[in-house]
Scaffold this motif. Structure first.
Motif, short mmCIF file in Angstrom:
data_model
loop_
_atom_site.label_atom_id
_atom_site.label_comp_id
_atom_site.label_asym_id
_atom_site.label_seq_id
_atom_site.Cartn_x
_atom_site.Cartn_y
_atom_site.Cartn_z
N MET A 97 0.82 -1.31 0.16
CA MET A 97 -0.16 -0.01 -0.08
C MET A 97 1.25 1.28 0.30
O MET A 97 0.79 1.98 -0.05
CB MET A 97 -1.11 0.61 1.38
CG MET A 97 -1.70 1.42 1.05
SD MET A 97 -2.97 1.32 2.73
CE MET A 97 -1.98 1.49 4.26
N TYR A 98 1.99 1.30 1.18
CA TYR A 98 3.14 2.99 0.96
C TYR A 98 3.61 2.29 -0.23
O TYR A 98 4.31 3.63 -0.38
CB TYR A 98 3.60 2.74 1.96
CG TYR A 98 2.86 2.07 3.35
CD1 TYR A 98 1.41 3.17 3.67
CD2 TYR A 98 2.24 1.03 4.34
CE1 TYR A 98 1.12 3.22 4.54
CE2 TYR A 98 1.69 1.40 5.60
CZ TYR A 98 0.51 2.35 5.17
OH TYR A 98 -0.16 2.77 6.77
N PHE A 99 3.81 1.07 -0.71
CA PHE A 99 5.00 1.62 -2.56
C PHE A 99 4.38 2.15 -2.72
O PHE A 99 4.55 2.78 -3.66
CB PHE A 99 5.07 -0.14 -2.61
CG PHE A 99 6.31 -0.65 -3.72
CD1 PHE A 99 7.35 -0.32 -4.15
CD2 PHE A 99 5.54 -0.80 -5.17
CE1 PHE A 99 8.06 -0.31 -4.44
CE2 PHE A 99 6.10 -0.91 -6.34
CZ PHE A 99 6.91 -0.29 -5.71
N PHE A 100 3.05 1.64 -3.48
CA PHE A 100 2.39 2.55 -4.63
C PHE A 100 2.05 3.68 -4.27
O PHE A 100 1.71 4.53 -4.72
CB PHE A 100 0.85 2.02 -4.59
CG PHE A 100 0.90 0.46 -4.62
CD1 PHE A 100 1.84 -0.30 -6.21
CD2 PHE A 100 0.10 -0.79 -4.30
CE1 PHE A 100 1.38 -1.46 -6.57
CE2 PHE A 100 0.18 -1.63 -4.47
CZ PHE A 100 0.98 -2.57 -6.52
N LEU A 101 1.55 3.72 -2.58
CA LEU A 101 1.07 5.56 -2.06
C LEU A 101 2.32 6.29 -2.81
O LEU A 101 2.46 7.62 -2.82
CB LEU A 101 0.71 5.36 -0.66
CG LEU A 101 0.75 6.96 -0.41
CD1 LEU A 101 0.22 7.90 -0.74
CD2 LEU A 101 0.67 6.94 1.43
N GLY A 102 4.20 5.95 -2.09
CA GLY A 102 4.91 6.35 -2.63
C GLY A 102 5.44 6.63 -3.97
O GLY A 102 5.58 8.19 -4.17
N TYR A 103 4.84 6.14 -5.21
CA TYR A 103 4.75 6.33 -6.66
C TYR A 103 3.15 7.86 -6.55
O TYR A 103 4.01 7.98 -7.62
CB TYR A 103 4.69 4.55 -7.37
CG TYR A 103 5.54 4.66 -7.69
CD1 TYR A 103 6.46 4.69 -8.84
CD2 TYR A 103 6.34 3.33 -7.14
CE1 TYR A 103 7.66 3.92 -8.70
CE2 TYR A 103 7.30 2.74 -7.01
CZ TYR A 103 7.98 2.48 -8.39
OH TYR A 103 9.43 2.02 -8.52
N LEU A 104 2.18 7.11 -5.87
CA LEU A 104 1.68 7.79 -6.21
C LEU A 104 2.13 9.39 -6.46
O LEU A 104 1.36 11.10 -7.00
CB LEU A 104 0.50 7.56 -5.75
CG LEU A 104 -0.74 9.07 -5.75
CD1 LEU A 104 -0.99 8.96 -6.87
CD2 LEU A 104 -2.21 8.86 -5.05
N SER A 105 3.01 9.91 -5.25
CA SER A 105 3.05 11.16 -4.93
C SER A 105 4.18 11.45 -5.83
O SER A 105 4.54 13.10 -5.75
CB SER A 105 3.63 10.72 -3.07
OG SER A 105 3.25 10.99 -2.40
N PHE A 106 5.37 10.66 -6.05
CA PHE A 106 6.24 10.69 -7.21
C PHE A 106 5.28 11.18 -8.65
O PHE A 106 5.70 12.78 -8.89
CB PHE A 106 6.93 9.92 -7.71
CG PHE A 106 8.02 9.83 -8.67
CD1 PHE A 106 9.19 10.80 -8.09
CD2 PHE A 106 7.82 9.19 -9.69
CE1 PHE A 106 9.63 11.08 -9.55
CE2 PHE A 106 8.76 9.60 -10.96
CZ PHE A 106 9.73 11.08 -11.10
N VAL A 107 4.23 10.69 -9.03
CA VAL A 107 3.74 11.48 -10.29
C VAL A 107 2.25 12.59 -9.83
O VAL A 107 2.58 13.07 -11.11
CB VAL A 107 2.42 9.70 -10.43
CG1 VAL A 107 1.30 10.33 -11.62
CG2 VAL A 107 3.21 9.05 -10.52
#
Length: 309
Positions: A57-67
Motif C-alpha cells: 500500500m505504501y509502495f504504491f503511495l510513494g509512487y503516487l506522490s511522485f506522479v
C-alpha cells in the motif's frame, strides 16, 4: 506537421487579464506549488526511509506522490511564470510536449489509483494470501504497467492532434495546452478527431472509475463479516483512497466525457485537478493514517539529530 502550418507559437489568455489579480495569483500559486512539491516529496522520502511503511500500500503511495509532483510540474511552473509575463506564449513543439506529459502522468495516475484499489481488495478480501499475491515483484510489474498505460494513452492522444494543421488564430483560452482548446485552433474539420479524443480520455476515466467503484462495493460487502475494529481500520485506509479517487476523477470526467467543446468554467476546473488535488493528496493520506504520521515524525527527528551533529 502535415498540411498548411503558419503557426510557430501559441499565446495563452491565462487566468485573468487584470494585472493586479495576476500578481496576487502569482504569490498564491507559487506557495501552492511549493507545498505540492514539499508535501509529496516528504511522502516519498517517508515511504523510502521508513521500515514501517514497507507494505505494498505504501509502495504504491510513494509512487503516487511522485506522479503528483511530475503531473503538477507540467503546468504549474509555466502558469506561475506567465502570471508575471507580458507575453504568455509557448512554441508549437513546446505545446505538444506539454500535452504529452500532462496525459502521460495523468494516465499513469489513473492506472495507479486502480492498482491501489486492487491492492486494498486483496488485503481485505484475501488477507491470508495477501503477501503471496502482492509480493514485491508483482507490485513492481503493476507500477510498470501503470507507467506503460499512461504512455500508451498519451501517445494515442498526441497521434490524433499532432498531424493537424495550424494556420491561425493562435490564441488559446487557457493557461496551458490542453486537447480541446488546442483542437479549436486547427484549420481543418476536427469533429471525428474530437470524438476520438473524448473516446480515449473519457472512456479511460469512466471505465477506471467504474472498476474502482465496483471493487469498493465488493470490499464493503466483504466487511460485513468482519469485526467492528477490522471494519474501522479497513474503512479508514479505503476512505482516503476513495476521497482521492473522487477528487481526481470528478473533474476529469466533466472535462473529457462530453462533446469536444470548451466552457468558461473549464479553467477553474483545470486548476482543481492540476493544482488543488496534488496538494490535497499527501494531506489526505497523512492525516488519516497513523503509520504515515509516525514515519514522518521519525524522519523529522532523525533529520534534526543529523543537523545537530
Amino acid at each position: 506537421m502535415a498540411g498548411i502550418n503558419n503557426v510557430t507559437e501559441f499565446f495563452f489568455l491565462g487566468l485573468s487579464s487584470n494585472k493586479e489579480v495576476e500578481r496576487v495569483c502569482f504569490v498564491i500559486f507559487l506557495l501552492l506549488y511549493m507545498a505540492i512539491v514539499l508535501g509529496n516529496l516528504l511522502m516519498v522520502v517517508s515511504v523510502v526511509a521508513s521500515r514501517n511503511l514497507g507494505s505494498p500500500m505504501y509502495f504504491f503511495l510513494g509512487y503516487l506522490s511522485f506522479v503528483e509532483i511530475c503531473y503538477s510540474s507540467t503546468t504549474a511552473p509555466k502558469l506561475i511564470l506567465d502570471l508575471l509575463a507580458e507575453k504568455k506564449s509557448i512554441s508549437v513543439w513546446g505545446c505538444m510536449t506539454q500535452l504529452f506529459f500532462i496525459h502521460f502522468f495523468g494516465g499513469a495516475e489513473i492506472f495507479l489509483l486502480t492498482v491501489m484499489a486492487y491492492d486494498r481488495y486483496v488485503a481485505i478480501c484475501k488477507p491470508l494470501h495477501y503477501t503471496s499475491i502482492m509480493n514485491r515483484n508483482v507490485c513492481t510489474v503493476l507500477v510498470g504497467m501503470a507507467w506503460m498505460g499512461g504512455f500508451v494513452h498519451s501517445f494515442a492522444q498526441i497521434l490524433l492532434i499532432f498531424p493537424l494543421p495550424f494556420c491561425g488564430p493562435n490564441i488559446i483560452d487557457h493557461y496551458f495546452c490542453d486537447l480541446l482548446p488546442v483542437l479549436k485552433l486547427a484549420c481543418s474539420d476536427t469533429f471525428l478527431i474530437g470524438l476520438l479524443i473524448v473516446a480515449n480520455a473519457g472512456t479511460l476515466s469512466v471505465i477506471s472509475f467504474v472498476v474502482l467503484l465496483a471493487s469498493y462495493v465488493v470490499i464493503l460487502f466483504h466487511l460485513r463479516t468482519q469485526s467492528a475494529e477490522g471494519r474501522r481500520k479497513a474503512l479508514s485506509t479505503c476512505g482516503s483512497h476513495v476521497t482521492v479517487v473522487i477528487l481526481f476523477f470528478g473533474p476529469c470526467v466533466f472535462i473529457y466525457l462530453r462533446p469536444s467543446a470548451t466552457l468558461p468554467v473549464d479553467k477553474m476546473i483545470a486548476v482543481f485537478y492540476t493544482v488543488i488535488t496534488p496538494l490535497l493528496n499527501p494531506l489526505i493520506y497523512s492525516l488519516r493514517n497513523a503509520e504515515v504520521k509516525k514515519a514522518m515524525k521519525s524522519l523529522w527527528f532523525r533529520t534534526m539529530k543529523v543537523d545537530e551533529i
